[in-house]
Write an enzyme that holds these catalytic residues in place. Sequence first.
Site, mmCIF file in Angstrom:
data_model
loop_
_atom_site.group_PDB
_atom_site.id
_atom_site.type_symbol
_atom_site.label_atom_id
_atom_site.label_comp_id
_atom_site.label_asym_id
_atom_site.label_seq_id
_atom_site.Cartn_x
_atom_site.Cartn_y
_atom_site.Cartn_z
ATOM 1 N N ASP A 1 -13.188 77.688 97.093
ATOM 2 C CA ASP A 1 -13.207 77.627 98.558
ATOM 3 C C ASP A 1 -11.815 77.872 99.144
ATOM 4 O O ASP A 1 -10.806 77.584 98.502
ATOM 5 C CB ASP A 1 -13.729 76.244 98.973
ATOM 6 C CG ASP A 1 -14.182 76.212 100.425
ATOM 7 O OD1 ASP A 1 -14.277 77.287 101.055
ATOM 8 O OD2 ASP A 1 -14.424 75.110 100.927
ATOM 9 N N HIS B 1 -10.950 87.100 100.278
ATOM 10 C CA HIS B 1 -11.876 87.205 99.140
ATOM 11 C C HIS B 1 -11.292 88.126 98.061
ATOM 12 O O HIS B 1 -11.512 87.900 96.872
ATOM 13 C CB HIS B 1 -13.238 87.732 99.606
ATOM 14 C CG HIS B 1 -13.953 86.768 100.522
ATOM 15 N ND1 HIS B 1 -14.048 85.429 100.258
ATOM 16 C CD2 HIS B 1 -14.599 86.962 101.704
ATOM 17 C CE1 HIS B 1 -14.728 84.823 101.232
ATOM 18 N NE2 HIS B 1 -15.063 85.730 102.125
ATOM 19 N N LEU C 1 -16.104 82.752 75.667
ATOM 20 C CA LEU C 1 -16.326 82.022 76.922
ATOM 21 C C LEU C 1 -17.644 82.478 77.526
ATOM 22 O O LEU C 1 -17.908 83.684 77.607
ATOM 23 C CB LEU C 1 -15.189 82.332 77.922
ATOM 24 C CG LEU C 1 -15.380 81.766 79.334
ATOM 25 C CD1 LEU C 1 -15.236 80.248 79.339
ATOM 26 C CD2 LEU C 1 -14.377 82.371 80.315
HETATM 27 C C1 FPP Z 1 -15.418 80.440 99.951
HETATM 28 O O1 FPP Z 1 -14.289 80.596 100.772
HETATM 29 C C2 FPP Z 1 -15.535 81.581 99.068
HETATM 30 C C3 FPP Z 1 -16.611 82.406 99.010
HETATM 31 C C4 FPP Z 1 -17.824 82.232 99.818
HETATM 32 C C5 FPP Z 1 -16.618 83.575 98.119
HETATM 33 C C6 FPP Z 1 -15.928 83.382 96.808
HETATM 34 C C7 FPP Z 1 -15.745 84.697 96.201
HETATM 35 C C8 FPP Z 1 -14.662 85.085 95.477
HETATM 36 C C9 FPP Z 1 -13.523 84.231 95.111
HETATM 37 C C10 FPP Z 1 -14.628 86.457 94.967
HETATM 38 C C11 FPP Z 1 -15.118 86.578 93.540
HETATM 39 C C12 FPP Z 1 -16.470 87.072 93.595
HETATM 40 C C13 FPP Z 1 -17.216 87.555 92.591
HETATM 41 C C14 FPP Z 1 -18.481 88.173 92.934
HETATM 42 C C15 FPP Z 1 -16.898 87.514 91.173
HETATM 43 P P1 FPP Z 1 -14.505 80.631 102.332
HETATM 44 O O2 FPP Z 1 -14.664 82.044 102.740
HETATM 45 O O3 FPP Z 1 -15.625 79.736 102.724
HETATM 46 O O4 FPP Z 1 -13.144 80.055 102.862
HETATM 47 P P2 FPP Z 1 -12.946 79.237 104.198
HETATM 48 O O5 FPP Z 1 -13.707 77.944 104.037
HETATM 49 O O6 FPP Z 1 -11.463 79.019 104.236
HETATM 50 O O7 FPP Z 1 -13.446 80.081 105.328
#
Ligand code: FPP
Length: 248
Positions: A22, A39, A133
């Site tokens: 997150d 992201h 893994l």
């Molecule tokens: C949450 O942060 C994150 C996500 C919903 C996406 C996580 C995805 C990645 C780290 C990319 C890797 C992906 C794959 C397919 C391997 P948020 O956007 O909710 O952050 P915020 O709460 O600060 O808005």
Amino acid sequence: MAETPSAIPLEKIPQHVAMIMDGNGRWALQRGLPRLSGHKAGTENLRRVIRSTVEFGVKYLTIYAFSTENWGRPPEEVKGLMLILQDVIDHELNELNREGVQLRHIGRLEGLEPRIQKKVLKAIELTKNNDRLILNVAFNYGGRDEIVCAIQKIINDGIPAVDVTDELVGKYLFTANVPDPDLIIRTSGELRVSNFLIWQAAYSEWYITPTFWPDFDKEEYRHALESFAQRDRRFGKVSSGELLESNA
Ligand code: FPP
């Protein structure tokens, strides 16, 4: 001097670590960048985290990449996350395969575009014999949805109610044959479960850090593992020390 991967005794290393990645959006916002840049930075970090996971000797890693609720995000963000998944498969699969990573998917695969489904299935097939893994990618995943799906399958299989046990339910979940997560790491400081592995997390230990996901580095990962190594896991019972004392 060569760096030792971890000073933690091997028997104290969790077998299964799950991660709620997150804070990508806030990481980007802090830098005046679009959310998708967050992201992308998060994806870069994921590569490093996977490598560290192998080095630390953790056998199973589950990452929460896209939830059933994430469809409600702005269309360009949803599209961007779909592209990231495809990009990771297109550009990282061979390297992951060389490193001995077995890719698995948890969630509703049938809810994704056919082109993406094909790529995911290809990645699973290519890496199915790897065992360094096991990487479970939760994509279009929701914990409640997983339980609903398991109940539907149990009913469809005609299983009598008396045979529905804890163990049986586990076999019908997307995570069948995967041990429950020992440790769940959540970045960016939110104190909630967010529909992640709600069945499997019954006795998981949590490590929550204010660090945004793109900045969650190997040192902090090590710190999370050290914190886990010091926990006294009782699984609703009493600690083994207390048991010895009461038997003395
Ligand atoms: C949450 O942060 C994150 C996500 C919903 C996406 C996580 C995805 C990645 C780290 C990319 C890797 C992906 C794959 C397919 C391997 P948020 O956007 O909710 O952050 P915020 O709460 O600060 O808005």
